[in-house]
Design an enzyme around this catalytic site. Sequence first.
Site, PDB file in Angstrom:
ATOM      1  N   ARG A  30      10.622 -93.637  -5.905  1.00 40.69           N
ATOM      2  CA  ARG A  30      11.028 -94.205  -4.622  1.00 40.69           C
ATOM      3  C   ARG A  30       9.942 -95.215  -4.292  1.00 40.69           C
ATOM      4  O   ARG A  30       8.757 -94.915  -4.426  1.00 40.69           O
ATOM      5  CB  ARG A  30      11.141 -93.114  -3.567  1.00 40.69           C
ATOM      6  CG  ARG A  30      12.112 -92.038  -4.017  1.00 40.69           C
ATOM      7  CD  ARG A  30      12.678 -91.245  -2.880  1.00 40.69           C
ATOM      8  NE  ARG A  30      13.294 -90.029  -3.394  1.00 40.69           N
ATOM      9  CZ  ARG A  30      14.596 -89.905  -3.673  1.00 40.69           C
ATOM     10  NH1 ARG A  30      15.419 -90.893  -3.490  1.00 40.69           N
ATOM     11  NH2 ARG A  30      15.075 -88.766  -4.132  1.00 40.69           N
ATOM     12  N   GLY A  61      21.342 -93.951  -6.597  1.00 38.44           N
ATOM     13  CA  GLY A  61      22.209 -93.496  -5.520  1.00 38.44           C
ATOM     14  C   GLY A  61      22.518 -94.619  -4.533  1.00 38.44           C
ATOM     15  O   GLY A  61      22.202 -95.791  -4.799  1.00 38.44           O
ATOM     16  N   ASP A  62      23.100 -94.280  -3.407  1.00 40.32           N
ATOM     17  CA  ASP A  62      23.512 -95.333  -2.474  1.00 40.32           C
ATOM     18  C   ASP A  62      22.318 -96.114  -1.937  1.00 40.32           C
ATOM     19  O   ASP A  62      22.410 -97.309  -1.692  1.00 40.32           O
ATOM     20  CB  ASP A  62      24.394 -94.775  -1.350  1.00 40.32           C
ATOM     21  CG  ASP A  62      23.703 -93.697  -0.540  1.00 40.32           C
ATOM     22  OD1 ASP A  62      22.715 -93.129  -1.048  1.00 40.32           O
ATOM     23  OD2 ASP A  62      24.140 -93.421   0.584  1.00 40.32           O
ATOM     24  N   SER A  65      19.518 -96.885  -3.585  1.00 41.89           N
ATOM     25  CA  SER A  65      19.122 -97.851  -4.625  1.00 41.89           C
ATOM     26  C   SER A  65      20.103 -99.010  -4.697  1.00 41.89           C
ATOM     27  O   SER A  65      19.703-100.162  -4.897  1.00 41.89           O
ATOM     28  CB  SER A  65      19.078 -97.168  -5.983  1.00 41.89           C
ATOM     29  OG  SER A  65      18.268 -96.025  -5.914  1.00 41.89           O
ATOM     30  N   ASP A  82      24.891 -85.228  -6.576  1.00 39.76           N
ATOM     31  CA  ASP A  82      25.728 -84.746  -5.464  1.00 39.76           C
ATOM     32  C   ASP A  82      27.193 -85.154  -5.556  1.00 39.76           C
ATOM     33  O   ASP A  82      28.023 -84.640  -4.829  1.00 39.76           O
ATOM     34  CB  ASP A  82      25.203 -85.293  -4.123  1.00 39.76           C
ATOM     35  CG  ASP A  82      23.837 -84.744  -3.792  1.00 39.76           C
ATOM     36  OD1 ASP A  82      23.392 -83.819  -4.478  1.00 39.76           O
ATOM     37  OD2 ASP A  82      23.215 -85.250  -2.846  1.00 39.76           O
ATOM     38  N   ARG A  96      23.739 -82.936   0.952  1.00 40.38           N
ATOM     39  CA  ARG A  96      23.463 -83.042   2.385  1.00 40.38           C
ATOM     40  C   ARG A  96      24.698 -83.482   3.174  1.00 40.38           C
ATOM     41  O   ARG A  96      24.988 -82.979   4.231  1.00 40.38           O
ATOM     42  CB  ARG A  96      22.310 -84.019   2.635  1.00 40.38           C
ATOM     43  CG  ARG A  96      21.025 -83.276   2.935  1.00 40.38           C
ATOM     44  CD  ARG A  96      19.865 -84.217   2.935  1.00 40.38           C
ATOM     45  NE  ARG A  96      19.707 -84.840   1.621  1.00 40.38           N
ATOM     46  CZ  ARG A  96      18.991 -85.930   1.395  1.00 40.38           C
ATOM     47  NH1 ARG A  96      18.380 -86.536   2.361  1.00 40.38           N
ATOM     48  NH2 ARG A  96      18.873 -86.409   0.164  1.00 40.38           N
ATOM     49  N   ARG A 116      21.113 -61.042  -0.520  1.00 41.79           N
ATOM     50  CA  ARG A 116      19.979 -61.865  -0.971  1.00 41.79           C
ATOM     51  C   ARG A 116      20.366 -63.338  -0.935  1.00 41.79           C
ATOM     52  O   ARG A 116      21.531 -63.682  -1.134  1.00 41.79           O
ATOM     53  CB  ARG A 116      19.590 -61.508  -2.414  1.00 41.79           C
ATOM     54  CG  ARG A 116      19.274 -60.043  -2.634  1.00 41.79           C
ATOM     55  CD  ARG A 116      17.961 -59.683  -1.946  1.00 41.79           C
ATOM     56  NE  ARG A 116      17.837 -58.237  -1.780  1.00 41.79           N
ATOM     57  CZ  ARG A 116      17.170 -57.444  -2.613  1.00 41.79           C
ATOM     58  NH1 ARG A 116      16.602 -57.936  -3.689  1.00 41.79           N
ATOM     59  NH2 ARG A 116      17.094 -56.150  -2.375  1.00 41.79           N
ATOM     60  N   ARG A 173      18.946 -80.318 -10.973  1.00 45.78           N
ATOM     61  CA  ARG A 173      18.708 -81.617 -11.605  1.00 45.78           C
ATOM     62  C   ARG A 173      18.255 -81.471 -13.049  1.00 45.78           C
ATOM     63  O   ARG A 173      18.165 -82.453 -13.765  1.00 45.78           O
ATOM     64  CB  ARG A 173      17.565 -82.345 -10.891  1.00 45.78           C
ATOM     65  CG  ARG A 173      17.924 -82.928  -9.596  1.00 45.78           C
ATOM     66  CD  ARG A 173      16.787 -83.842  -9.137  1.00 45.78           C
ATOM     67  NE  ARG A 173      16.957 -84.152  -7.744  1.00 45.78           N
ATOM     68  CZ  ARG A 173      17.877 -84.978  -7.275  1.00 45.78           C
ATOM     69  NH1 ARG A 173      18.696 -85.593  -8.111  1.00 45.78           N
ATOM     70  NH2 ARG A 173      17.995 -85.204  -6.007  1.00 45.78           N
ATOM     71  N   ARG A 225      51.897 -83.345 -34.446  1.00 42.20           N
ATOM     72  CA  ARG A 225      51.558 -82.445 -33.348  1.00 42.20           C
ATOM     73  C   ARG A 225      50.569 -83.034 -32.355  1.00 42.20           C
ATOM     74  O   ARG A 225      49.469 -82.502 -32.134  1.00 42.20           O
ATOM     75  CB  ARG A 225      50.936 -81.159 -33.914  1.00 42.20           C
ATOM     76  CG  ARG A 225      51.857 -80.424 -34.808  1.00 42.20           C
ATOM     77  CD  ARG A 225      51.100 -79.280 -35.408  1.00 42.20           C
ATOM     78  NE  ARG A 225      52.000 -78.289 -35.932  1.00 42.20           N
ATOM     79  CZ  ARG A 225      51.741 -76.999 -35.956  1.00 42.20           C
ATOM     80  NH1 ARG A 225      50.612 -76.540 -35.484  1.00 42.20           N
ATOM     81  NH2 ARG A 225      52.597 -76.158 -36.458  1.00 42.20           N
TER      82      ARG A 225
END
Length: 747
Positions: free
Chosen positions: A79, A109-110, A112, A157, A201, A283, A292, A718
Amino acid sequence: MASVAQKRIGVLTSGGDAQGMNAAVRAVVRTGLHFRAGVYAIYEGYQGMVDGGDRIRPLAWDDVGSILHRGGTVIGTARSADFRERAGRLRAARNLIQNGIDRLVVIGGDGSLTGADIFRREWPELVAELYQNGEIDEQTAQLHPALMITGLVGSIDNDMVGTDMTIGADSALYRIIEAIDAITSTAASHQRSFVVEVMGRHCGYLALMSAIAGGTDYVLIPENPPSEGWETQMCELLRHGRAAGRRDSIVVVAEGACDRDGKPISADYVRQVLEERLGEDTRVTILGHVQRGGTPSAFDRWMSTLLGYAAVEEVLSATPESEPQMIGIRYNRIQRAPLMQCVQQTHSVAQKITAKDYDGAMALRGGSFTEMFQMFKRMAEAMPSVALPARPRRLAIIHAGGLAPGMNPAVRAAVRLGLDRGHVMLGVRGGFQGLIDGRIEELTWGGVEGWTSLGGAELGTNRQIPTLEQFYSVGRSLETQNIDGLLIIGGWAAYKAVYELYRERERYPAFKIPMICLPASIDNNLPGSELSIGADTALNVIVEALDRIKQSATAARRCFVVETMGRFCGYLALMGGLAGGAERVYLHEEGITLNDLQADVESMVESFRGGRRRLYLAIRSERANPRYTVDFLTRLFEEESHGCFDVRQAVLGHIQQGGNPSPFDRILATRLAARCIDYLSQELERKSTESAFIGLFEGRVTIFPLKQMADMVDWTYRRPLEQWWLELRPVVQALAQQPTSTNEQEA
Ligand code: ADP
């Protein structure tokens, strides 16, 4: 394509990493070289672009060898705060121009992709400023009047509007399902409840799909918050499940799940509710970065490869005036869409969620997402027991054909949804022979518990097609068992058998009941469905085997000839070749000639003589040619290698039918089975005796009347007369053959 020797492409991965980014980078580099462009890696995302120097380097053909199987991104991602500032982008522009680059493939992602678009718009000003500052001369400024960009979405995501899948989402789903399967077994041992939090998110894709594929009890997603009092409803559902014999309860929560008032619902809150109201030991598992990690799935390898190829075609044909495009996959085909429109629509999903316009958010996610959400609700709310009507319908489920992973989840979904509609659900053991022998039993809600994750076929399957002599017995069995409708889940034998029964219905009135075929075959050779259940799992097995084969050959100068299943249908071979990075794929659809083999041997020898250190991988589809067998090819190549390399063979065989069904196969199985039950119920209600076959056709679930089958298949070989994936062959060829003039020579 016209000569594009002067064109230089930069490729970068940016934002969060995702499995499959390497496949995309490899495809961009090799396709670029194939079209005689120069391709430069920009290391560490936009930060590398701002920093320049050795963070921008030309890549050669072999630089992207052996990276397909690696998770993450080999060219790094970051980043970059600098790139958010104009000053940083000015430096980035200078660094690109110094390398002669004015075309970019951005994988991210959006965020970038938004950054890329801002950079593109500013470019002319940045170039003018660089010229004014004396950092570039006039001629250089004139050579690069515009920046042309193409975007690929790398995001686990699956949160981008405009593409059905993003790079990494399928692999992330794999990781989640591995975890849920593992949790299910421990939860079942202790009769525990688990709350599993997955990433997303603003997007509930991973949560929803893992809930379906994992056979869980409840799911909470951001786009469609539960209505008031959901806690009570959730506990009710879990209680019913327990009463019907479930030993574990699992609730999946998306990271960004909220209630209708926009208040976040945390995994811990769900745990508290379950503990307090059900008194269950509960739990929480937060999967986090595990999602990832790991090696990319077969789908993430072949899809990203196709995306990378298409991105280069796009960016090389772009002009300063053209609108930047995003390359994605829609309805099973590679498709381009205006980049910024997709990004804006993606942002508006988040805005709609914030503004509590949940219908609007769901609508932007698209029809099949909504369909899947409804389907999950139906599955989860299907009651273990309903009051049966006076004369319940009796629906039988039978398998025929080779084993296909995903048969069990299909049966499970059909049974639960059928029971919920008040039908009696019957399972036929052992295919058509089982039907003749009366090996038929009632299947219950609890009886199919745990079948979502099971490989194999609990009901049993075989390739038997009833003969003319057996028709009478089949008819009698249908009558004595009072079977009102038949769901046949299987491969070629299933389709052929039902077609024969259908044709004989005038002579055997017992066959006049609604029947529907659901495609389940690893071969992916069935009419009306571009993908059949089991093919994705088989491809994953193939890719895993190829990874090992490649590893085994790292130290040798070696050619491997690998044979995949598929009979006359080359789907597994071609897609395995794309996903596994094969140099050559032999298909029955294309045939093999002596000239081909000679050319292949020559290219192998040339490649190894030229210093090749990596494996040369050739994949042969099972019945590509009756005489040019794996054995023959191996011996031919060995003989003609003249000691320059050695040759080994591997016939992958039945392991391709093994394995637990992949998330995709589980989801497809559930989706198709649900529609089959709808179809049979509808036909029975209408007192119709029509029959059909179902499939995923051009991305949509489609039902074809049975009589159409004859026009759609090649009975001799086939397979369907039209096979969509054959058009992908040029990609395999482009990525396999190193062009004679390489990147460095041109740089
Ligand atoms: P993703 O691409 O996965 O959505 P980010 O939103 O973090 O991830 O974006 C990755 C990088 O893209 C940022 O660190 C930044 O360098 C660049 N970027 C994102 N948004 C912008 C923007 N509006 N302007 C310039 N650069 C941006």
